[in-house]
Design a protein around this motif. Sequence first.
Motif, PDB file in Angstrom:
ATOM      1  N   GLY A   1      87.035 -39.208  52.639  1.00  0.00           N
ATOM      2  CA  GLY A   1      86.181 -38.054  52.447  1.00  0.00           C
ATOM      3  C   GLY A   1      85.637 -37.976  51.040  1.00  0.00           C
ATOM      4  O   GLY A   1      84.455 -37.675  50.817  1.00  0.00           O
ATOM      5  N   ARG A   2      86.479 -38.247  50.049  1.00  0.00           N
ATOM      6  CA  ARG A   2      86.043 -38.189  48.650  1.00  0.00           C
ATOM      7  C   ARG A   2      85.010 -39.272  48.347  1.00  0.00           C
ATOM      8  O   ARG A   2      84.054 -39.029  47.597  1.00  0.00           O
ATOM      9  N   THR A   3      85.186 -40.445  48.927  1.00  0.00           N
ATOM     10  CA  THR A   3      84.224 -41.525  48.686  1.00  0.00           C
ATOM     11  C   THR A   3      82.857 -41.162  49.262  1.00  0.00           C
ATOM     12  O   THR A   3      81.823 -41.334  48.602  1.00  0.00           O
ATOM     13  N   LEU A   4      82.839 -40.645  50.495  1.00  0.00           N
ATOM     14  CA  LEU A   4      81.577 -40.273  51.118  1.00  0.00           C
ATOM     15  C   LEU A   4      80.902 -39.149  50.334  1.00  0.00           C
ATOM     16  O   LEU A   4      79.675 -39.165  50.131  1.00  0.00           O
ATOM     17  N   ALA A   5      81.693 -38.184  49.887  1.00  0.00           N
ATOM     18  CA  ALA A   5      81.127 -37.079  49.115  1.00  0.00           C
ATOM     19  C   ALA A   5      80.495 -37.590  47.822  1.00  0.00           C
ATOM     20  O   ALA A   5      79.404 -37.148  47.429  1.00  0.00           O
TER      21      ALA A   5
END
Length: 282
Positions: free
Chosen positions: A27-31
Amino acid sequence: MSTPARQAREAFGVRLRDIRNDAGLTGRTLAALAGWHFTKISKLEHGVLKASEEDVRTWCRLCDMEDQLPDLLATVRSIDTMFVEWRRQLRSGTKKRQKESVRFEAETTLFRAFEACAVPGLLQTAPYAEQMLRYFTGFHGTPDDIEAGVQARMDRQQILYRGDRRFHMVFCESVLTLGVVGKDVLAGQLDRLLVMSTLPRMRMGIIPTRARHGYLPLHGFWILDTREVLIETISAEIKLTQPGEINLYTKAFDQLAQSAVYGREARGLITQAVTVLNNEPD
């Protein structure tokens, strides 16, 4: 209490999460790639935040899943109207709902309908339609404007005779005998079905009770061209516009239609039902 729209957002969020996981992104990477605050991913995936079309385009592009974009965009556009509760839809009576049907039916050239336990609305007699509408108003406690609602439904049936629309309607043999209406009402309805089956642009199929069914007759549904599927449940009307969903219902309809008999055989089943009805004690 979770609303139908919230449930639809939550279901959509699960699809977004699956796409992200399949792409191997946290999730953090996509954000970070999207330039979003890291909490936005969780809010979208849990249905707390409604995804915008731009959000979906960005999600699919970064996950390299742009082939799923048309279906996802159709879902986003329909989330707020996908589930319309009968209590809300009928709060001003049945006539308004019938008038709305006229509007979207006017845009349709091919009607495909399957019904498991009731005569399709466009084929109903006025007394049969009255009983159907009474079920809804009585069950949901909505305003009783049955007479106006029945007249509106009868007015809708003019599309059977005008223009170049085509109709393919399939229903189970049990529809011919179920005790959802009185004997006299059912007798009149069966007579009307015999007449309707001969209309030039009407293809009426009946699935014999003991026929090998191509698919389970789980519930009724209508397919309007290739743009929309309508489903009536106990609590709400569901409108599906996602291409993937429409394709599934089209496949189910085709398999059910292959189980049906048509023409003389279908009229034979109706005539048989009439004979059984006439032999019943009053």
